[in-house]
Design an enzyme around this catalytic site. Structure first.
Site, mmCIF file in Angstrom:
data_model
loop_
_atom_site.group_PDB
_atom_site.id
_atom_site.type_symbol
_atom_site.label_atom_id
_atom_site.label_comp_id
_atom_site.label_asym_id
_atom_site.label_seq_id
_atom_site.Cartn_x
_atom_site.Cartn_y
_atom_site.Cartn_z
ATOM 1 N N ASP A 81 0.851 -1.192 0.000
ATOM 2 C CA ASP A 81 0.000 0.000 0.000
ATOM 3 C C ASP A 81 0.894 1.252 0.000
ATOM 4 O OD1 ASP A 81 -2.438 1.341 0.205
ATOM 5 O OD2 ASP A 81 -2.445 1.295 2.402
ATOM 6 N N HIS A 82 0.642 2.155 -0.910
ATOM 7 C CA HIS A 82 1.399 3.421 -0.994
ATOM 8 C C HIS A 82 2.915 3.228 -1.047
ATOM 9 C CE1 HIS A 82 -2.097 6.006 -0.600
ATOM 10 N NE2 HIS A 82 -2.527 5.184 0.340
ATOM 11 N N HIS A 207 -9.684 5.014 -1.524
ATOM 12 C CA HIS A 207 -8.888 4.972 -0.283
ATOM 13 C C HIS A 207 -9.660 5.690 0.822
ATOM 14 C CE1 HIS A 207 -4.678 3.725 -1.510
ATOM 15 N NE2 HIS A 207 -5.378 3.620 -2.632
ATOM 16 N N SER A 210 -12.663 4.220 5.788
ATOM 17 C CA SER A 210 -13.143 4.162 7.182
ATOM 18 C C SER A 210 -13.910 5.437 7.494
ATOM 19 C CB SER A 210 -11.965 4.073 8.150
ATOM 20 O OG SER A 210 -11.292 2.866 8.001
ATOM 21 N N ASN A 229 -10.401 0.586 0.340
ATOM 22 C CA ASN A 229 -9.369 0.404 1.372
ATOM 23 C C ASN A 229 -9.878 0.778 2.762
ATOM 24 O OD1 ASN A 229 -7.707 -0.055 -0.778
ATOM 25 N ND2 ASN A 229 -6.175 1.462 -0.211
ATOM 26 N N THR A 232 -8.248 2.261 9.273
ATOM 27 C CA THR A 232 -8.559 2.888 10.556
ATOM 28 C C THR A 232 -9.658 2.168 11.342
ATOM 29 O OG1 THR A 232 -7.833 5.012 9.710
ATOM 30 C CG2 THR A 232 -9.321 5.073 11.598
HETATM 31 P P1 13P Z 1 -8.473 4.444 6.300
HETATM 32 O O1 13P Z 1 -7.383 4.267 7.324
HETATM 33 O O2 13P Z 1 -9.053 5.797 6.335
HETATM 34 O O3 13P Z 1 -9.455 3.352 6.348
HETATM 35 O O4 13P Z 1 -7.747 4.349 4.862
HETATM 36 C C1 13P Z 1 -7.121 3.165 4.473
HETATM 37 C C2 13P Z 1 -6.420 3.343 3.186
HETATM 38 O O5 13P Z 1 -6.860 4.024 2.295
HETATM 39 C C3 13P Z 1 -5.152 2.606 2.988
HETATM 40 O O6 13P Z 1 -4.468 3.019 1.854
#
Ligand code: 13P
Length: 283
Positions: A81-82, A207, A210, A229, A232
């Site tokens: 991720d990223h 993304h 949450s 995604n 959180t």
């Molecule tokens: P949240 O932590 O806001 O759920 O985002 C997760 C995310 O986008 C991981 O790349």
């Protein structure tokens, strides 16, 4: 069963649903996610963030995730991720990741295309999917911090050109979500998302999901969102359960009794998300 991200995205696009991508930092979170997927008969994406890799180590995360995937019958993809460092992404390929994200959102448009292309050239012969990002998603994701004033929404025309020239398989778009905990209710720019989905043929990624209300997630998915995604909310459930346990049983010293209820609660949260995203029952 560990599969390529490409397999998961192709099925999601065809079936018009989104697959949950959940971040993993330790064994309990990982087990909660794969068990939820197996129980819901859902494909799933497990992802390692920069902070997750720093905490657990790339070797540990990849070995644990591959083991977890091998023990279930549903399709599981393992994604970084990223990723911002080409060499780290190459290490992920060597460690058996089946999906990669290159986040070049802090680069210029042309540089972002150039590095994404290099990642695509490395991934394609190995049948590994590549997610890119255009526009800047705000908020805090471990070590990646984007202040509100720096966050920029994805331009639909640029998105089409970017997807075409970079060769990415999926594209993360900035349409009003942010990583981390929201201060108010997030407002998604659905008109922009619709425009992007009309102009851009690749599946899209949401993304920062949450804290986004369920009806907004429901509204977004038909506009080509194939990956959602979540990090959180799973962390919150984990932390609340551990704090409650420790408060109620201050003498407890058994890690299994402290972490076990947290794992159960995370599994329930992940299952709910799978039903919301429409991926439950698709495996
Ligand atoms: P949240 O932590 O806001 O759920 O985002 C997760 C995310 O986008 C991981 O790349």
């Amino acid at each position: 069963m560990l599969v390529s991200g490409n397999e998961i995205f192709a099925a999601a696009k065809e079936g018009k649903y989104a697959v949950g991508a959940f971040n993993v930092n330790n064994m309990e979170i990982l087990q909660a996610i794969v068990e939820a997927a197996e129980e819901e008969k859902s494909p799933v994406i497990i992802q390692a963030s920069q902070g997750g890799i720093k905490y657990a180590g790339l070797e540990y995360i990849s070995a644990m995730a591959r083991l977890a995937a091998s023990q279930v019958s549903v399709p599981v993809a393992l994604n970084i991720d990223h990723g911002t460092d080409f060499d780290q992404i190459a290490r992920c390929v060597r460690h058996g990741f089946t999906a990669l994200m290159f986040d070049g959102s802090k680069l210029s448009f042309e540089e972002n295309i150039a590095v994404t292309r290099r990642v695509v050239e490395m991934a394609r012969p190995n049948d590994i999917s590549v997610e890119a990002e255009l526009g800047k998603i705000g908020g805090v994701e471990d070590d990646v911090v984007v202040h509100d004033r720096e966050a920029t929404f994805t331009d639909p025309d640029e998105a089409a050109e970017f997807a075409e020239r970079s060769g990415c398989d999926v594209l993360a778009v900035a349409i009003g979500t942010a990583h981390g905990v929201y201060k108010g209710e997030p407002k998604l720019d659905f008109a922009r998302l619709e425009e992007i989905s009309k102009k851009c043929s690749v599946p899209l990624v949401l993304h920062g999901a949450s804290g986004v209300p369920d009806d907004a997630i429901h509204r977004a998915i038909p506009f080509g969102i194939c990956k959602v995604n979540i990090d959180t909310e799973v962390r919150q459930v984990f932390a609340e359960a551990v704090k409650r346990l420790v408060n109620e049983h201050p003498d407890e010293i058994d890690p299994r009794k402290i972490l076990g209820p947290a794992k159960d609660n995370m599994r329930n949260t992940v299952r709910e998300k799978m039903r919301l995203f429409g991926c439950a029952g698709r495996a």
